[in-house]
Scaffold this active site. Structure first.
Site, PDB file in Angstrom:
ATOM      1  N   ASN A 123      65.559  91.395  72.267  1.00 36.79           N
ATOM      2  CA  ASN A 123      65.227  91.433  73.702  1.00 36.79           C
ATOM      3  C   ASN A 123      63.742  91.164  73.954  1.00 36.79           C
ATOM      4  OD1 ASN A 123      67.882  92.027  73.968  1.00 36.79           O
ATOM      5  ND2 ASN A 123      67.605  94.183  74.505  1.00 36.79           N
ATOM      6  N   SER A 148      68.806  43.394  90.691  1.00 38.09           N
ATOM      7  CA  SER A 148      70.199  43.586  91.078  1.00 38.09           C
ATOM      8  C   SER A 148      71.065  42.653  90.255  1.00 38.09           C
ATOM      9  CB  SER A 148      70.372  43.277  92.566  1.00 38.09           C
ATOM     10  OG  SER A 148      71.723  42.978  92.846  1.00 38.09           O
ATOM     11  N   HIS A 207      56.585  61.278 113.233  1.00 36.73           N
ATOM     12  CA  HIS A 207      57.993  60.914 113.527  1.00 36.73           C
ATOM     13  C   HIS A 207      58.335  59.530 112.980  1.00 36.73           C
ATOM     14  CE1 HIS A 207      57.771  64.203 116.562  1.00 36.73           C
ATOM     15  NE2 HIS A 207      56.565  63.690 116.755  1.00 36.73           N
ATOM     16  N   LYS A 239      66.567  40.505  94.614  1.00 38.09           N
ATOM     17  CA  LYS A 239      66.257  41.932  94.736  1.00 38.09           C
ATOM     18  C   LYS A 239      65.255  42.433  93.698  1.00 38.09           C
ATOM     19  CE  LYS A 239      67.770  44.741  97.103  1.00 38.09           C
ATOM     20  NZ  LYS A 239      69.062  45.392  97.321  1.00 38.09           N
ATOM     21  N   GLU A 245      63.217  56.069  93.826  1.00 41.25           N
ATOM     22  CA  GLU A 245      64.448  56.705  94.327  1.00 41.25           C
ATOM     23  C   GLU A 245      64.871  57.869  93.434  1.00 41.25           C
ATOM     24  OE1 GLU A 245      67.356  53.479  95.860  1.00 41.25           O
ATOM     25  OE2 GLU A 245      65.963  52.486  94.534  1.00 41.25           O
TER      26      GLU A 245
END
Ligand code: ARG
Length: 455
Positions: free
Chosen positions: A107, A274, A153, A280, A287
């Site tokens: 422990n 891609s 915003h 791409k 991400e």
């Protein structure tokens, strides 16, 4: 290891749910360091004789080298790293190995090992953060006076400088490093010698083991020492906040690298293509960093949930602490490294930033401030006049600096040609000299402060 009390061995399913060796082998170096410190202390206090201590010390060196070489045979029937090491030590040195566990329990052993491991992760996290801060500082320095839109915003608000935006993250990451340093300082107390829960009747020297393992002092309460994992939770909480910051920066890089923004180009090294769309170039690393926070916060919640409601002292539930922390730490270090590479490699497009900076009536506040300063309007009135001018520009399909003086005077007669001086974005950012503001001179001051801090 407890054969005396038991007539039958464990069921295979029991062994499967009970064993932690599959993951706690990552604590091998800490476990052996703890055992070496414990053995040396047992020798110094006369609890073990010198020949046993020497045998244990040498045996542990051998065990560690076997583990590092990958030749160590870990056994699930021996449950965890502590029993695996001790068992191997017994095979190497015989009976002296059995004396190592005097005045100790698994422990306090596991609590010590895990603190040492998490403490290292705090240091590694701080190093990773410093590297990322340096990469951001380089970006800030290169574009200290490049204008770009500032958003609220995600709508154009006021122009800011690229350097200012980069330095905002340097500040956030600085606090993240501070949180890890705080957590490290608080966790730096040694549980070893708390034994199972109540301390021990042997005349041990807890200061000696604490010192040997680089702890500030021994934990003052043996029950607390073996039964809390708040140090791991603090690490996970600090890691969660840091991951949140990384996720926000990652989100900005995803947006900024899009064809619609074109604020930055990510390097090929940190992008993917891609399989179907030849044009791409995807910001996959950003991400993934944006997403990784899920694992880290998940670990934080999981461990809090494990710990809540546990009576003192140790319960086996606490064995569930390690995988969460291991995964969160690995994830954080990977995310920091990937973000550092991405930031170091990325190229900001000064022209695209500048073009966007002027769009969306970004200097409307400067116009309102000018009306306050030069025409002595109350700010609320200036706000209204400026709003009317924005609506007029919108109706004419032009930007504020494209309105004619007559257009402006039609809205308020006090406006003079001097107003055009504040409508440029360069003027706008240069004027924001308040402490912490976006003026390039201010940004350069902050860059210098941080360069000094990071050494
Ligand atoms: N493998 C255990 C853990 O990770 C070590 C401590 C075991 N202690 C006990 N009393 N069963 O928590």
């Amino acid at each position: 290891m407890w054969g005396g009390r038991f007539a039958a061995g464990p069921d295979a399913i029991m062994e499967a749910i009970n064993a932690s060796i599959g993951f706690d082998r990552r604590l091998a170096a800490q476990d052996i360091a703890g055992s070496r410190a414990h053995a040396a202390m047992l020798g110094a206090t006369g609890i073990l004789d010198a020949s046993d201590v020497a045998a244990i010390r040498e045996g542990l060196v051998t065990v560690l080298s076997e583990i590092e070489a990958g030749s160590f045979a870990f056994r699930a029937d021996l449950e965890d790293i502590h029993m695996n090491v001790e068992n191997r030590l017994r095979a190497l040195i015989g009976d002296a190995a059995g004396r190592l566990h005097t005045a100790r329990s698994r422990n306090d052993q596991v609590a010590t090992d895990f603190r040492l491991w998490v403490r290292d992760q705090c240091d590694a996290g701080i190093d990773g953060l410093r590297a990322l801060q340096r990469a951001l500082l380089d970006q800030a320095e290169a574009g200290a006076d490049w204008v770009m839109p500032g958003f609220t915003h995600l709508q154009t608000a006021q122009p800011v400088t690229w350097g200012h935006h980069m330095m905002a993250y340097v500040e956030m990451l600085g606090r993240d490093a501070g949180r890890l340093a705080d957590a490290r300082a608080r966790m730096n107390e040694c549980p070893l010698g708390a034994a199972a829960l109540a301390g021990t009747g042997f005349a041990i020297d807890r200061d000696m083991t604490a010192r040997a393992l680089g702890f500030e002092r021994p934990c003052a309460n043996s029950l607390d020492a073996v039964s809390d994992r708040d140090f791991a939770l603090e690490f996970l909480a600090a890691a969660s906040i840091c991951a949140m910051h990384l996720s926000r920066l990652a989100e900005e890089l995803v947006i900024w690298s899009s064809a619609q923004f074109r604020f930055v180009t990510l390097s090929d090294r940190f992008s993917t293509g891609s399989s179907i769309m030849p044009q791409k170039k995807n910001p996959d690393a950003a991400e993934l960093i944006r997403a990784k926070i899920g694992r880290i916060v998940g670990a934080n919640v999981a461990l809090l949930t494990v710990m809540k409601g546990l009576p003192l002292a140790y319960s086996k539930d606490m064995q569930e602490d390690k995988e969460q922390v291991f995964d969160a730490a690995d994830t954080l270090m990977l995310a920091l490294a990937a973000m550092t590479g991405m930031v170091a490699d990325m190229t900001a497009d000064r022209a695209a930033l500048a073009a966007a900076a002027g769009a969306g009536f970004s200097t409307a506040t400067d116009l309102a401030d000018w009306l306050v300063r030069e025409a002595n309007l109350p700010f609320r009135d200036a706000h209204h006049v400026t709003g009317t001018l924005v609506a007029l520009a919108e109706a004419k399909g032009c930007d504020l600096p494209d309105l004619t003086l007559d257009d402006m005077r039609g809205v308020h007669p006090a406006i003079t040609s001097g107003v055009f001086d504040v409508l440029g974005v360069e003027n706008s950012v240069a004027s924001r000299m308040s402490y912490g503001g976006t003026a390039p001179a201010r940004v350069r001051e902050q860059i210098a402060v941080w360069k000094d801090r990071l050494g």
